[in-house]
Write an enzyme that holds these catalytic residues in place. Structure first.
Site, mmCIF file in Angstrom:
data_model
loop_
_atom_site.group_PDB
_atom_site.id
_atom_site.type_symbol
_atom_site.label_atom_id
_atom_site.label_comp_id
_atom_site.label_asym_id
_atom_site.label_seq_id
_atom_site.Cartn_x
_atom_site.Cartn_y
_atom_site.Cartn_z
ATOM 1 N N HIS A 68 0.870 -1.176 0.000
ATOM 2 C CA HIS A 68 0.000 0.000 0.000
ATOM 3 C C HIS A 68 0.911 1.231 0.000
ATOM 4 O O HIS A 68 1.619 1.494 0.974
ATOM 5 C CB HIS A 68 -0.899 -0.028 1.241
ATOM 6 N N THR A 140 -8.152 21.849 -51.819
ATOM 7 C CA THR A 140 -9.210 21.103 -51.124
ATOM 8 C C THR A 140 -9.228 19.706 -51.721
ATOM 9 O O THR A 140 -9.024 19.548 -52.934
ATOM 10 C CB THR A 140 -10.589 21.774 -51.273
ATOM 11 N N HIS A 141 -9.412 18.711 -50.877
ATOM 12 C CA HIS A 141 -9.302 17.290 -51.283
ATOM 13 C C HIS A 141 -7.908 16.998 -51.854
ATOM 14 O O HIS A 141 -7.749 16.068 -52.647
ATOM 15 C CB HIS A 141 -10.366 16.915 -52.324
ATOM 16 N N GLU A 275 6.810 14.515 -38.776
ATOM 17 C CA GLU A 275 6.322 13.131 -38.674
ATOM 18 C C GLU A 275 6.293 12.688 -37.215
ATOM 19 O O GLU A 275 5.375 11.991 -36.776
ATOM 20 C CB GLU A 275 7.190 12.204 -39.527
HETATM 21 O O1 LIG Z 1 -7.385 5.093 2.633
HETATM 22 C C1 LIG Z 1 -7.447 3.998 2.035
HETATM 23 O O2 LIG Z 1 -6.425 3.390 1.719
HETATM 24 C C2 LIG Z 1 -8.818 3.474 1.740
HETATM 25 C C3 LIG Z 1 -8.844 2.302 0.759
HETATM 26 N N1 LIG Z 1 -8.642 2.766 -0.581
HETATM 27 C C4 LIG Z 1 -7.449 3.047 -1.137
HETATM 28 N N2 LIG Z 1 -7.185 4.312 -1.478
HETATM 29 C C5 LIG Z 1 -6.002 4.631 -2.037
HETATM 30 N N3 LIG Z 1 -5.028 3.739 -2.294
HETATM 31 C C6 LIG Z 1 -5.297 2.437 -1.995
HETATM 32 C C7 LIG Z 1 -6.508 2.058 -1.439
HETATM 33 N N4 LIG Z 1 -6.488 0.754 -1.280
HETATM 34 C C8 LIG Z 1 -5.314 0.307 -1.727
HETATM 35 N N5 LIG Z 1 -4.570 1.333 -2.163
HETATM 36 C C9 LIG Z 1 -3.215 1.304 -2.718
HETATM 37 O O3 LIG Z 1 -3.164 2.031 -3.919
HETATM 38 C C10 LIG Z 1 -2.178 1.463 -4.806
HETATM 39 C C11 LIG Z 1 -2.819 1.183 -6.138
HETATM 40 O O4 LIG Z 1 -1.861 0.695 -6.987
HETATM 41 P P1 LIG Z 1 -2.016 0.760 -8.572
HETATM 42 O O5 LIG Z 1 -3.286 0.059 -8.939
HETATM 43 O O6 LIG Z 1 -0.789 0.047 -9.074
HETATM 44 O O7 LIG Z 1 -2.014 2.204 -8.931
HETATM 45 C C12 LIG Z 1 -1.653 0.243 -4.115
HETATM 46 O O8 LIG Z 1 -0.472 0.571 -3.441
HETATM 47 C C13 LIG Z 1 -2.785 -0.061 -3.127
HETATM 48 O O9 LIG Z 1 -2.388 -0.775 -2.008
HETATM 49 C C14 LIG Z 1 -10.229 1.671 0.871
HETATM 50 O O10 LIG Z 1 -10.287 0.488 1.294
HETATM 51 O O11 LIG Z 1 -11.243 2.271 0.584
#
Ligand SMILES: O=C(O)C[C@H](Nc1ncnc2c1ncn2[C@@H]1O[C@H](COP(=O)(O)O)[C@@H](O)[C@H]1O)C(=O)O
Length: 429
Positions: A68, A140-141, A275
């Protein structure tokens, strides 16, 4: 992001370090707001600034453990903090930080793009003025149509990009929002007052209604406009590529003294820059579609948009920035072969004046149908025999048209008589 097409200052905007610094900026703004509202004790913010810590490698290491990225960031950022850490990320969800920081990055990228667009507009307008009185053939064309002002090509590009600039400024305003409203966007664990204050420190406004994320129509609108700008540049590039064909050769893109055109054929000067601009425009347009795919997310959010944006935001902003900077070089140093531009008007030996001749014959009393039929018959004969249309007209209509009248009918300058009226629309520039 492909290094080859990434220039500073946009390139470093998307480094991981810059991203974590933005996340920290958002988190600290919230701590600041807590303190200002008397929720956190005095001095909390200063302590948080002092002890906040970012180490990209450490964050990445921890991410491998926890899977995460925001949690990994928070762990490292607060690792040297004392009590102030309890106000860090308090009441927030990960996307409060990520999305608000994304807005900051997109605004910064858009500011850089706007500034380079203004430079490009200036160059286009200068060229529009320089070639205003140069008669050229309008096609044109792909077929020779009627004479027109060569400068009008530049003015048309200028006008289109000016519209895009206006759109971009509006889109920047729209994306100047953050969200600090918690896991499902309902302020369950953070007050709207904290959001408002923290966002004002970042020069952002609250998103009127957010879910866990800022709605993706805002990002899509911005990227849509990036697509319009890329397409406008491609329109210029395509025109130049056509005009640089050997048979046409009215312009040539800049070619360095040390440059080589072909590994096999030493004589060649190829329109490689145009290009490349054409190809890059395709990449940016493909992201317009991709951006729209991110709008319909599940319920209060799913995270399918996240991986997309890791490509899209850096790619689209760096590539467009590159395109605009290179387009400036292209326009500034474009070689225009004025003699050839004028000469090409006569490639069809006068056929491009057919409408004017027809209208003159109508003035002389022929019906439109009679005039059209007669002129077309002679014109088609000229296409086949490569004979002079002017001579054919002189032969067939000497009873209706004097020599002077015929000369006058075959003059390219006639076609520039109302060009000033178009330019006048831009006289305040
Ligand atoms: O505040 C929270 O975290 C709440 C949680 N939602 C989340 N919000 C934001 N990030 C999250 C969430 N969940 C996962 N992750 C982490 O985000 C990363 C996503 O990785 P990627 O798909 O590769 O872009 C990757 O690192 C994930 O682990 C929920 O359960 O609603």
């Amino acid at each position: 992001m492909v290094e080859r097409y990434a220039l500073e200052p946009i390139k470093s905007l998307w480094s991981l370090e810059a991203q974590y610094k933005r996340w920290l900026k958002v988190e600290l703004a919230v701590v600041w707001a807590y303190e200002r509202l008397g929720i956190a004790p005095k001095g909390t913010y200063q302590q948080a600034i002092k002890n906040a810590y970012i180490d990209v490698e450490k964050i990445l290491d921890i991410e491998k453990e926890v899977d995460h990225d925001v949690i990994a960031f928070i762990k490292v950022a607060t690792s040297k903090m004392g009590k102030e850490a309890s106000f860090f990320h308090y009441g927030l969800t990960s996307s409060d930080v990520v999305d608000t920081a994304n807005s900051l990055a997109l605004i910064e990228a858009t500011n850089i793009i706007i500034s380079e667009m203004k430079n490009l507009l200036k160059l286009l307008f200068e060229k529009a003025l320089q070639y205003k009185k140069l008669p050229s053939i309008g096609r044109t064309h792909g077929v020779h149509a009627e004479p027109t002002s060569f400068g009008l090509k530049f003015l048309s590009w200028y006008s289109e990009l000016k519209r895009d600039l206006k759109r971009l400024i509006n889109a920047r305003e729209e994306i100047s929002v953050g969200k600090l409203s918690g896991a499902v966007g309902n302020y369950a664990h953070i007050s709207p007052l904290v959001e408002e204050l923290a966002l004002s420190k970042l020069s952002l406004k609250p998103t009127p209604v957010a879910t866990q994320v800022i709605p993706r129509d805002l990002h899509s609108n911005l990227i849509n406009i990036f697509g319009l700008i890329a397409s406008a540049i491609e329109r210029m590039a395509i025109e130049i590529r056509h005009l640089q064909k050997t048979e046409v050769l009215e312009v040539q893109e800049p070619f360095k003294k040390t440059q080589r055109g072909s590994s096999a054929m030493p004589h060649k000067k190829n329109p490689i820059l145009c290009e490349r601009l054409t190809g890059l425009s395709r990449i940016i347009r493909s992201y317009v579609h991709t951006a729209f795919e991110n709008i319909p997310l599940w319920h209060e959010r799913d995270i399918s948009h996240s991986s997309v944006e890791r490509f899209m935001f850096p790619d689209v902003t760096t590539t467009l920035h590159y395109m605009i900077v290179k387009a400036q070089h292209l326009i500034k140093n474009l070689v225009v072969f004025e003699d050839r531009v004028k000469r090409n008007i006569d490639t069809t030996k006068g056929l491009v004046y057919s409408q004017r001749v027809m209208l003159k014959l109508i003035e002389k009393g022929l019906t439109r149908e009679e005039a059209y039929k007669n002129v077309q018959k002679l014109a088609l004969k000229c296409w086949e025999t490569h004979s002079s249309f002017k001579n054919e007209i002189a032969k067939s209509f000497s009873h209706l048209l004097s020599k002077n009248e015929i000369e006058e009918l075959f003059s390219p300058d006639y076609y520039l008589k109302n060009i000033d009226a178009i330019y006048k629309r831009f006289e305040d520039e």
